[in-house]
Write a protein that holds these residues in place. Structure first.
Motif, PDB file in Angstrom:
ATOM      1  N   UNK A   1       0.856  -1.179   0.000  1.00 17.05           N
ATOM      2  CA  UNK A   1       0.000   0.000   0.000  1.00 17.05           C
ATOM      3  C   UNK A   1       0.893   1.230   0.000  1.00 17.05           C
ATOM      4  N   UNK A   2       0.745   2.047  -1.038  1.00 15.28           N
ATOM      5  CA  UNK A   2       1.503   3.283  -1.121  1.00 15.28           C
ATOM      6  C   UNK A   2       0.573   4.427  -1.477  1.00 15.28           C
ATOM      7  N   UNK A   3       1.076   5.636  -1.369  1.00 12.65           N
ATOM      8  CA  UNK A   3       0.319   6.842  -1.665  1.00 12.65           C
ATOM      9  C   UNK A   3       0.882   7.996  -0.861  1.00 12.65           C
ATOM     10  N   UNK A   4       0.283   9.169  -0.986  1.00 12.93           N
ATOM     11  CA  UNK A   4       0.808  10.331  -0.283  1.00 12.93           C
ATOM     12  C   UNK A   4       0.528  10.294   1.214  1.00 12.93           C
TER      13      UNK A   4
ATOM     14  N   UNK B   1       3.175  22.453   7.434  1.00 13.50           N
ATOM     15  CA  UNK B   1       2.625  22.753   6.097  1.00 13.50           C
ATOM     16  C   UNK B   1       3.665  22.567   4.990  1.00 13.50           C
ATOM     17  N   UNK B   2       4.856  23.111   5.183  1.00 17.32           N
ATOM     18  CA  UNK B   2       5.894  23.021   4.143  1.00 17.32           C
ATOM     19  C   UNK B   2       6.287  21.572   3.873  1.00 17.32           C
ATOM     20  N   UNK B   3       6.467  20.789   4.939  1.00 16.11           N
ATOM     21  CA  UNK B   3       6.809  19.373   4.776  1.00 16.11           C
ATOM     22  C   UNK B   3       5.689  18.633   4.056  1.00 16.11           C
ATOM     23  N   UNK B   4       4.459  18.875   4.469  1.00 16.29           N
ATOM     24  CA  UNK B   4       3.295  18.211   3.887  1.00 16.29           C
ATOM     25  C   UNK B   4       3.197  18.512   2.387  1.00 16.29           C
ATOM     26  N   UNK B   5       3.317  19.770   2.042  1.00 17.85           N
ATOM     27  CA  UNK B   5       3.230  20.161   0.631  1.00 17.85           C
ATOM     28  C   UNK B   5       4.385  19.588  -0.182  1.00 17.85           C
ATOM     29  N   UNK B   6       5.565  19.576   0.399  1.00 17.11           N
ATOM     30  CA  UNK B   6       6.739  19.029  -0.292  1.00 17.11           C
ATOM     31  C   UNK B   6       6.579  17.527  -0.534  1.00 17.11           C
ATOM     32  N   UNK B   7       6.096  16.820   0.470  1.00 20.51           N
ATOM     33  CA  UNK B   7       5.886  15.374   0.330  1.00 20.51           C
ATOM     34  C   UNK B   7       4.837  15.081  -0.740  1.00 20.51           C
ATOM     35  N   UNK B   8       3.785  15.874  -0.765  1.00 23.97           N
ATOM     36  CA  UNK B   8       2.754  15.685  -1.792  1.00 23.97           C
ATOM     37  C   UNK B   8       3.305  15.994  -3.179  1.00 23.97           C
ATOM     38  N   UNK B   9       4.110  17.036  -3.286  1.00 25.29           N
ATOM     39  CA  UNK B   9       4.694  17.395  -4.583  1.00 25.29           C
ATOM     40  C   UNK B   9       5.587  16.260  -5.089  1.00 25.29           C
ATOM     41  N   UNK B  10       6.368  15.653  -4.185  1.00 25.03           N
ATOM     42  CA  UNK B  10       7.218  14.518  -4.579  1.00 25.03           C
ATOM     43  C   UNK B  10       6.346  13.369  -5.083  1.00 25.03           C
ATOM     44  N   UNK B  11       5.309  13.040  -4.328  1.00 27.60           N
ATOM     45  CA  UNK B  11       4.406  11.964  -4.728  1.00 27.60           C
ATOM     46  C   UNK B  11       3.794  12.261  -6.100  1.00 27.60           C
TER      47      UNK B  11
ATOM     48  N   UNK C   1       4.841  14.101  -8.487  1.00 26.84           N
ATOM     49  CA  UNK C   1       5.829  14.073  -9.573  1.00 26.84           C
ATOM     50  C   UNK C   1       6.205  12.646  -9.970  1.00 26.84           C
ATOM     51  N   UNK C   2       6.000  11.689  -9.073  1.00 26.24           N
ATOM     52  CA  UNK C   2       6.397  10.300  -9.320  1.00 26.24           C
ATOM     53  C   UNK C   2       5.212   9.355  -9.501  1.00 26.24           C
TER      54      UNK C   2
END
Length: 176
Positions: free
Chosen positions: A7-10, A132-142, A144-145
């Motif tokens: 199970x993967x996802x953001x 917020x910054x970490x959350x948004x960055x993690x979502x952006x990485x997800x 993009x991939x």
């Protein structure tokens, strides 16, 4: 040989909630289950300062893959692997450790960032994902991939409840 459900996802898409529902179902049928979360493995790993978070995460993925691979060689019935397995390297760290005849059901649980942000801000037990910054960055990485992530089943937890997702996985994996 156990069935492996990955199970993967953001962040905050509901991966752990769905995994717990799956584990409860497997137990209720008298079978054994292992839940292995790459985040838990990362929490175990200690590295010298300056080695970089990227190396820590990759080493955590390698150790997680080795752990899941060993569980797949055991006599448990179901192994549930949870975590951000997005890149080819992260996928290889998990899937190349499996027995050749492993039965794998790959699940991607997606969710829009507004829904995940609402979930993490409501959960006081969340750590970095509430920043917020970490959350948004993690979502952006997800995001993009996302197109590189292999999946047999794809769900949007913004539209579908965790119990409904779990029920669909149970059926697809033949665990009913």
């Amino acid at each position: 040989m156990p069935i492996l459900i990955t199970i993967t996802g953001p962040i905050a898409a509901g991966k752990n909630t769905v995994a717990e529902l799956l584990a409860d179902h497997v137990l209720s049928t008298g079978r054994t289950v292992v839940v292995a979360d790459v985040d838990d493995v990362a929490d175990m790993l200690r590295m010298p300062a300056g080695d970089g978070k990227g190396r820590l995460w990759f080493r955590a993925h390698q150790a997680h893959g080795a752990l899941v691979g060993q569980w797949m060689r055991s006599d448990v019935d179901v192994v549930i692997s949870i975590g951000p397995v997005y890149t080819r390297e992260e996928q290889d760290a998990l899937y190349t450790r499996l027995p050749e005849d492993a039965v794998v059901v790959r699940v991607l649980i997606d969710a829009p960032i507004f829904a995940t942000w609402e979930r993490v801000t409501a959960d006081v037990h969340r750590g970095a994902s509430r920043q917020r910054e970490f959350h948004e960055s993690a979502h952006a990485r997800y995001r993009s991939l996302k197109d590189q992530i292999p999946a047999d089943l794809v769900f949007d937890s913004g539209d579908l409840a965790a119990a409904d997702i779990a029920a669909k996985i149970i059926t697809a994996a033949g665990l009913d």
